[in-house]
Design a protein around this motif. Structure first.
Motif, PDB file in Angstrom:
ATOM      1  N   ARG A   8       0.846  -1.195   0.000  1.00  0.00           N
ATOM      2  CA  ARG A   8       0.000   0.000   0.000  1.00  0.00           C
ATOM      3  C   ARG A   8       0.881   1.245   0.000  1.00  0.00           C
ATOM      4  NH1 ARG A   8      -5.709   0.252   0.002  1.00  0.00           N
ATOM      5  NH2 ARG A   8      -5.723   1.426   1.954  1.00  0.00           N
ATOM      6  N   PHE A   9       0.600   2.200  -0.874  1.00  0.00           N
ATOM      7  CA  PHE A   9       1.589   3.208  -1.254  1.00  0.00           C
ATOM      8  C   PHE A   9       2.187   3.981  -0.080  1.00  0.00           C
ATOM      9  CE2 PHE A   9       2.901   7.436  -2.731  1.00  0.00           C
ATOM     10  CZ  PHE A   9       3.920   7.045  -3.584  1.00  0.00           C
ATOM     11  N   ILE A  10       1.359   4.672   0.706  1.00  0.00           N
ATOM     12  CA  ILE A  10       1.932   5.506   1.765  1.00  0.00           C
ATOM     13  C   ILE A  10       2.631   4.666   2.820  1.00  0.00           C
ATOM     14  CG2 ILE A  10       1.359   7.069   3.662  1.00  0.00           C
ATOM     15  CD1 ILE A  10      -0.623   8.454   1.899  1.00  0.00           C
ATOM     16  N   SER A  11       2.023   3.587   3.250  1.00  0.00           N
ATOM     17  CA  SER A  11       2.685   2.714   4.219  1.00  0.00           C
ATOM     18  C   SER A  11       3.969   2.132   3.655  1.00  0.00           C
ATOM     19  CB  SER A  11       1.733   1.574   4.619  1.00  0.00           C
ATOM     20  OG  SER A  11       0.579   2.078   5.221  1.00  0.00           O
ATOM     21  N   ASN A  12       3.946   1.825   2.375  1.00  0.00           N
ATOM     22  CA  ASN A  12       5.109   1.239   1.714  1.00  0.00           C
ATOM     23  C   ASN A  12       6.287   2.208   1.670  1.00  0.00           C
ATOM     24  OD1 ASN A  12       6.669   0.703  -1.044  1.00  0.00           O
ATOM     25  ND2 ASN A  12       5.827  -1.249  -0.360  1.00  0.00           N
ATOM     26  N   ILE A  13       6.026   3.464   1.288  1.00  0.00           N
ATOM     27  CA  ILE A  13       7.136   4.419   1.204  1.00  0.00           C
ATOM     28  C   ILE A  13       7.645   4.776   2.601  1.00  0.00           C
ATOM     29  CG2 ILE A  13       6.404   5.328  -1.028  1.00  0.00           C
ATOM     30  CD1 ILE A  13       5.262   7.762   0.353  1.00  0.00           C
ATOM     31  N   CYS A  14       6.757   4.765   3.600  1.00  0.00           N
ATOM     32  CA  CYS A  14       7.207   4.991   4.975  1.00  0.00           C
ATOM     33  C   CYS A  14       8.091   3.845   5.449  1.00  0.00           C
ATOM     34  CB  CYS A  14       6.009   5.157   5.903  1.00  0.00           C
ATOM     35  SG  CYS A  14       5.110   6.721   5.707  1.00  0.00           S
ATOM     36  N   ALA A  15       7.712   2.625   5.111  1.00  0.00           N
ATOM     37  CA  ALA A  15       8.514   1.466   5.492  1.00  0.00           C
ATOM     38  C   ALA A  15       9.889   1.520   4.835  1.00  0.00           C
ATOM     39  CB  ALA A  15       7.791   0.179   5.095  1.00  0.00           C
ATOM     40  N   HIS A  16       9.940   1.892   3.556  1.00  0.00           N
ATOM     41  CA  HIS A  16      11.238   2.046   2.883  1.00  0.00           C
ATOM     42  C   HIS A  16      12.105   3.075   3.599  1.00  0.00           C
ATOM     43  CE1 HIS A  16       9.612  -0.221  -0.565  1.00  0.00           C
ATOM     44  NE2 HIS A  16      10.860  -0.315  -0.970  1.00  0.00           N
ATOM     45  N   ALA A  17      11.505   4.215   3.961  1.00  0.00           N
ATOM     46  CA  ALA A  17      12.265   5.278   4.616  1.00  0.00           C
ATOM     47  C   ALA A  17      12.805   4.830   5.964  1.00  0.00           C
ATOM     48  CB  ALA A  17      11.388   6.515   4.775  1.00  0.00           C
ATOM     49  N   VAL A  18      11.972   4.155   6.756  1.00  0.00           N
ATOM     50  CA  VAL A  18      12.386   3.702   8.077  1.00  0.00           C
ATOM     51  C   VAL A  18      13.515   2.682   7.977  1.00  0.00           C
ATOM     52  CG1 VAL A  18      11.632   2.346  10.076  1.00  0.00           C
ATOM     53  CG2 VAL A  18      10.220   4.232   9.231  1.00  0.00           C
ATOM     54  N   LEU A  19      13.475   1.849   6.934  1.00  0.00           N
ATOM     55  CA  LEU A  19      14.524   0.838   6.739  1.00  0.00           C
ATOM     56  C   LEU A  19      15.742   1.398   6.014  1.00  0.00           C
ATOM     57  CD1 LEU A  19      12.319  -2.258   5.752  1.00  0.00           C
ATOM     58  CD2 LEU A  19      13.476  -1.847   7.937  1.00  0.00           C
ATOM     59  N   ALA A  35      12.362  11.689   6.782  1.00  0.00           N
ATOM     60  CA  ALA A  35      13.076  10.491   7.227  1.00  0.00           C
ATOM     61  C   ALA A  35      14.294  10.865   8.073  1.00  0.00           C
ATOM     62  CB  ALA A  35      13.508   9.661   6.022  1.00  0.00           C
ATOM     63  N   ASN A  36      14.592  10.014   9.053  1.00  0.00           N
ATOM     64  CA  ASN A  36      15.737  10.258   9.932  1.00  0.00           C
ATOM     65  C   ASN A  36      17.066   9.924   9.276  1.00  0.00           C
ATOM     66  OD1 ASN A  36      14.145  11.132  12.119  1.00  0.00           O
ATOM     67  ND2 ASN A  36      13.769   9.014  12.770  1.00  0.00           N
ATOM     68  N   VAL A  37      17.005   9.225   8.162  1.00  0.00           N
ATOM     69  CA  VAL A  37      18.219   8.868   7.428  1.00  0.00           C
ATOM     70  C   VAL A  37      18.053   9.327   5.988  1.00  0.00           C
ATOM     71  CG1 VAL A  37      18.755   6.887   8.889  1.00  0.00           C
ATOM     72  CG2 VAL A  37      17.285   6.579   6.890  1.00  0.00           C
ATOM     73  N   ASN A  38      19.188   9.483   5.302  1.00  0.00           N
ATOM     74  CA  ASN A  38      19.138   9.891   3.908  1.00  0.00           C
ATOM     75  C   ASN A  38      18.726   8.702   3.043  1.00  0.00           C
ATOM     76  OD1 ASN A  38      20.006  12.552   4.398  1.00  0.00           O
ATOM     77  ND2 ASN A  38      22.158  11.909   4.417  1.00  0.00           N
ATOM     78  N   VAL A  39      17.647   8.889   2.292  1.00  0.00           N
ATOM     79  CA  VAL A  39      17.192   7.845   1.380  1.00  0.00           C
ATOM     80  C   VAL A  39      17.002   8.459   0.001  1.00  0.00           C
ATOM     81  CG1 VAL A  39      16.083   6.415   3.136  1.00  0.00           C
ATOM     82  CG2 VAL A  39      14.778   8.242   2.053  1.00  0.00           C
ATOM     83  N   ASP A  40      17.262   7.662  -1.021  1.00  0.00           N
ATOM     84  CA  ASP A  40      17.085   8.121  -2.395  1.00  0.00           C
ATOM     85  C   ASP A  40      15.624   8.015  -2.797  1.00  0.00           C
ATOM     86  OD1 ASP A  40      19.816   8.613  -2.725  1.00  0.00           O
ATOM     87  OD2 ASP A  40      20.209   6.538  -3.354  1.00  0.00           O
ATOM     88  N   LEU A  41      15.248   8.846  -3.768  1.00  0.00           N
ATOM     89  CA  LEU A  41      13.916   8.787  -4.356  1.00  0.00           C
ATOM     90  C   LEU A  41      14.063   8.423  -5.823  1.00  0.00           C
ATOM     91  CD1 LEU A  41      10.863   9.194  -4.463  1.00  0.00           C
ATOM     92  CD2 LEU A  41      11.256  11.654  -4.726  1.00  0.00           C
ATOM     93  N   VAL A  42      13.447   7.319  -6.219  1.00  0.00           N
ATOM     94  CA  VAL A  42      13.535   6.829  -7.588  1.00  0.00           C
ATOM     95  C   VAL A  42      12.156   6.940  -8.230  1.00  0.00           C
ATOM     96  CG1 VAL A  42      14.096   4.886  -9.083  1.00  0.00           C
ATOM     97  CG2 VAL A  42      15.373   5.229  -6.938  1.00  0.00           C
ATOM     98  N   MET A  49       2.933   8.290  10.925  1.00  0.00           N
ATOM     99  CA  MET A  49       3.225   7.009  10.291  1.00  0.00           C
ATOM    100  C   MET A  49       4.691   6.630  10.472  1.00  0.00           C
ATOM    101  SD  MET A  49       0.462   5.718   8.671  1.00  0.00           S
ATOM    102  CE  MET A  49       1.111   4.779   7.293  1.00  0.00           C
ATOM    103  N   LEU A  50       5.576   7.575  10.184  1.00  0.00           N
ATOM    104  CA  LEU A  50       7.008   7.295  10.293  1.00  0.00           C
ATOM    105  C   LEU A  50       7.397   6.964  11.734  1.00  0.00           C
ATOM    106  CD1 LEU A  50       8.372  10.061   7.893  1.00  0.00           C
ATOM    107  CD2 LEU A  50       8.638   7.597   7.579  1.00  0.00           C
ATOM    108  N   MET A  51       6.870   7.713  12.675  1.00  0.00           N
ATOM    109  CA  MET A  51       7.182   7.452  14.083  1.00  0.00           C
ATOM    110  C   MET A  51       6.684   6.080  14.505  1.00  0.00           C
ATOM    111  SD  MET A  51       6.314  11.209  15.719  1.00  0.00           S
ATOM    112  CE  MET A  51       6.356  10.551  17.390  1.00  0.00           C
ATOM    113  N   TRP A  52       5.468   5.719  14.043  1.00  0.00           N
ATOM    114  CA  TRP A  52       4.909   4.428  14.430  1.00  0.00           C
ATOM    115  C   TRP A  52       5.735   3.281  13.866  1.00  0.00           C
ATOM    116  CZ3 TRP A  52       2.783  -0.078  12.534  1.00  0.00           C
ATOM    117  CH2 TRP A  52       2.026  -0.832  13.444  1.00  0.00           C
TER     118      TRP A  52
END
Length: 293
Positions: free
Chosen positions: A163-174, A232-239, A275-278
């Motif tokens: 699911r889009f928003i949850s998915n991009i949040c999960a990518h950012a957290v990881l 995001a708390n870490v640097n992540v790329d956007l593709v 979402m990101l905090m959770w």
């Protein structure tokens, strides 16, 4: 306290409603193991015995999710059988709220700012949309069955695998790159806000049988991804693979706001931060191998 049944107990909507509303109502949450909605006699006996003030039907059978084992040939029958096994017993409860979908407008006819009049301009060709379309046909001829039509909904209990928003949040957290395969323009409603809207429908008598329950504003997937990337708390790329808007899908919520003029929507940035905090606090549930783009 009003006694409320919530079906679809394993789904993220039911989990959110229980978390947000359990202090206001006596909530009974059921899944397919505790109440098989396909068993007509069992459903009738259960509803007759329990005497609920409100039934919230959030259970659905959908073959679209990537990780589902649902049979796409059974979507229409399964959704209608669950729905009608409940509404045929509508004399046993005060009212029923169920979650419709913009899919009942017909996916090939999606556009921006669709209001309730878009219903029945065409008949959906897919089984999921057609099942929701037929439910609305029935609800419109009752006085205690109400369609809360959803467009895009997201929340902490959503399926982060696809699911889009949850998915991009999960990518950012990881700390993984955020992917936007195809840009779209879509109306997203935070599930916590949905819970408060549902609470109004529990406590009040609506003037109509069908409502578009949405924020009333659409956002591009790229915009959402950029916001999450910045938070995001870490640097992540956007593709971004395709930046052109492929799909426009949003609802007009004027009818809803006529009855709920004080309806409050959490700001998009605040909801994304939540979402990101959770997910950061519950990072152990995430598995990078199960993430889809």
């Amino acid at each position: 306290m009003k006694k409320v049944l919530i079906t679809g107990g394993n789904g993220f909507l039911a989990k959110t409603l229980f978390q947000q509303l359990s202090d206001k109502y006596t909530l009974i949450v059921c899944d397919r193991m505790s109440l098989d909605l396909n068993d007509v006699e069992n459903v009738e006996s259960y509803l007759h015995k329990q005497k609920f003030d409100v039934v919230i039907h959030s259970a659905t059978y959908d073959a679209a999710p990537i990780d589902t084992r649902n049979n796409p040939d059974r979507v229409l029958e399964s959704n209608l059988r669950m729905f009608f096994n409940l509404v045929r017993c509508r004399h046993c409860f005060g009212k029923m709220l169920y979650f419709g979908s913009g899919a009942e407008f017909g996916r090939e006819n999606w556009s921006e700012n669709m209001d309730e009049s878009w219903y029945d301009r065409s008949v959906p060709t897919d089984q999921y949309g057609y099942s929701k379309y037929l439910m609305t046909q029935y609800a419109m001829h009752t006085d205690n069955v109400f369609n809360l039509r959803l467009f895009g909904v997201f929340g902490e209990f959503d399926n982060w695998r696809y699911r889009f928003i949850s998915n991009i949040c999960a990518h950012a957290v990881l700390g993984l790159p955020i992917h936007v395969h195809q840009n779209s323009l879509m109306d997203f409603l935070y599930a916590d806000d949905l819970a408060q809207i549902v609470s109004w429908f529990i406590d009040n008598q609506p003037a109509h049988q069908v409502y578009n329950v949405c924020r009333g504003r659409a956002y591009e997937f790229i915009d959402l991804a950029e916001r999450v990337q910045a938070m995001a708390n870490v640097n992540v790329d956007l593709v971004v693979n395709h930046s052109d808007i492929n799909k426009r899908y949003s609802g007009n919520n004027a009818r809803l706001l006529q009855e709920l003029p004080d309806c409050h929507f959490t700001s998009l940035d605040d909801s994304l931060r939540n979402m990101l905090m959770w997910y950061q606090k519950n990072k152990d549930i995430l598995d990078a191998k199960q993430l889809h783009f």
